[in-house]
Write an enzyme that holds these catalytic residues in place. Sequence first.
Site, PDB file in Angstrom:
ATOM      1  N   PRO A 106      50.035 -47.425  -6.179  1.00 22.47           N
ATOM      2  CA  PRO A 106      51.279 -47.850  -6.818  1.00 22.47           C
ATOM      3  C   PRO A 106      52.493 -46.986  -6.483  1.00 22.47           C
ATOM      4  CG  PRO A 106      49.500 -47.821  -8.408  1.00 22.47           C
ATOM      5  CD  PRO A 106      48.944 -47.269  -7.133  1.00 22.47           C
ATOM      6  N   ASN A 107      53.595 -47.685  -6.299  1.00 20.24           N
ATOM      7  CA  ASN A 107      54.932 -47.096  -6.120  1.00 20.24           C
ATOM      8  C   ASN A 107      55.165 -46.466  -4.744  1.00 20.24           C
ATOM      9  OD1 ASN A 107      56.027 -47.717  -8.768  1.00 20.24           O
ATOM     10  ND2 ASN A 107      54.528 -46.258  -9.543  1.00 20.24           N
ATOM     11  N   ARG A 121      62.586 -43.713  -3.784  1.00 20.78           N
ATOM     12  CA  ARG A 121      62.022 -43.152  -4.994  1.00 20.78           C
ATOM     13  C   ARG A 121      62.115 -41.629  -5.009  1.00 20.78           C
ATOM     14  NH1 ARG A 121      55.517 -42.674  -5.689  1.00 20.78           N
ATOM     15  NH2 ARG A 121      55.553 -42.081  -7.875  1.00 20.78           N
ATOM     16  N   TYR A 162      59.826 -36.808  -2.951  1.00 18.18           N
ATOM     17  CA  TYR A 162      59.040 -37.524  -1.947  1.00 18.18           C
ATOM     18  C   TYR A 162      59.722 -37.638  -0.580  1.00 18.18           C
ATOM     19  CZ  TYR A 162      56.238 -38.729  -6.016  1.00 18.18           C
ATOM     20  OH  TYR A 162      55.452 -38.659  -7.136  1.00 18.18           O
ATOM     21  N   ASN A 174      45.949 -42.180  -0.644  1.00 18.19           N
ATOM     22  CA  ASN A 174      46.964 -41.710  -1.574  1.00 18.19           C
ATOM     23  C   ASN A 174      47.015 -42.754  -2.681  1.00 18.19           C
ATOM     24  OD1 ASN A 174      49.090 -40.862  -3.087  1.00 18.19           O
ATOM     25  ND2 ASN A 174      50.521 -40.620  -1.381  1.00 18.19           N
ATOM     26  N   ALA A 219      49.638 -42.701  -8.804  1.00 12.81           N
ATOM     27  CA  ALA A 219      49.300 -42.338 -10.180  1.00 12.81           C
ATOM     28  C   ALA A 219      47.857 -42.687 -10.544  1.00 12.81           C
ATOM     29  CB  ALA A 219      50.266 -43.024 -11.141  1.00 12.81           C
ATOM     30  N   GLU A 242      41.646 -37.174   0.157  1.00 11.59           N
ATOM     31  CA  GLU A 242      42.715 -37.437  -0.814  1.00 11.59           C
ATOM     32  C   GLU A 242      44.030 -36.879  -0.263  1.00 11.59           C
ATOM     33  OE1 GLU A 242      41.781 -35.836  -4.657  1.00 11.59           O
ATOM     34  OE2 GLU A 242      43.839 -36.070  -5.390  1.00 11.59           O
ATOM     35  N   ARG A 276      53.456 -29.559 -10.219  1.00  8.41           N
ATOM     36  CA  ARG A 276      54.121 -30.564 -11.053  1.00  8.41           C
ATOM     37  C   ARG A 276      53.465 -30.626 -12.446  1.00  8.41           C
ATOM     38  NH1 ARG A 276      54.778 -35.909  -7.746  1.00  8.41           N
ATOM     39  NH2 ARG A 276      56.296 -36.253  -9.425  1.00  8.41           N
TER      40      ARG A 276
HETATM   41  C1  DQA Z   1      51.655 -38.861  -5.293  1.00  8.79           C
HETATM   42  C2  DQA Z   1      51.551 -37.925  -6.497  1.00  8.79           C
HETATM   43  C3  DQA Z   1      51.187 -38.691  -7.748  1.00  8.79           C
HETATM   44  O1  DQA Z   1      51.100 -37.813  -8.865  1.00  8.79           O
HETATM   45  C4  DQA Z   1      52.237 -39.748  -8.040  1.00  8.79           C
HETATM   46  O2  DQA Z   1      51.872 -40.517  -9.169  1.00  8.79           O
HETATM   47  C5  DQA Z   1      52.523 -40.608  -6.871  1.00  8.79           C
HETATM   48  C6  DQA Z   1      52.630 -39.992  -5.548  1.00  8.79           C
HETATM   49  C7  DQA Z   1      52.136 -38.122  -4.028  1.00  8.79           C
HETATM   50  O3  DQA Z   1      51.976 -38.670  -2.949  1.00  8.79           O
HETATM   51  O4  DQA Z   1      52.697 -37.019  -4.130  1.00  8.79           O
HETATM   52  O5  DQA Z   1      52.761 -41.808  -7.007  1.00  8.79           O
HETATM   53  O6  DQA Z   1      50.376 -39.396  -5.022  1.00  8.79           O
END
Ligand code: DQA
Length: 159
Positions: free
Chosen positions: A15-16, A23, A28, A79, A82, A103, A112
């Site tokens: 996600p995202n 973002r 990022y 990746n 979340a 990972e 963080r």
């Molecule tokens: C992430 C880190 C995660 O905590 C976050 O929710 C993301 C991106 C990263 O690539 O740094 O969506 O996986």
Amino acid sequence: MHVPTAKPVYVLNGPNLNMLGLREPSIYGHETLADVEARVHRHAEKLGLRVEFRQTNYEGELVTWIQEARDKACGILLNAGALTHTSVAVLDALNAAELPAIEVHLSNVFRREAFRHQSYVSLAAVGVICGFGPASYTLALDGLASILAGKTAGTKASA
Ligand code: DQA
């Protein structure tokens, strides 16, 4: 290093990650997911690997792709965004896939919030690369290539 394998590496994004570039760029960076994908393909070519690169905002779709990887992939770079910190379903799928999985995170999750220090994915991953921005993906690909070439034994710490 050239890795002889007919199957692709599945590079899966949760996600995202489709929002990369827009973002929170202070965390990022400015590269888009398409930029990251291009980088990964260029690097994979040098390693003699093929890559299937995907992104989804849906937990179930990610689980389905990990299940698919069991037969169709030689390894997984994940990746999970979340879902890393929440998804037992993703962990179960990785364990069922019985493939080397790495990972990946763009950010250093350990610098963080505390909730990002917990990872279900880590329980199934051979290793973790985080904090190098888009280079986390290519570094992870190097690690996976080394495992596939038999040059690195994936270790599993006993509980
Ligand atoms: C992430 C880190 C995660 O905590 C976050 O929710 C993301 C991106 C990263 O690539 O740094 O969506 O996986």
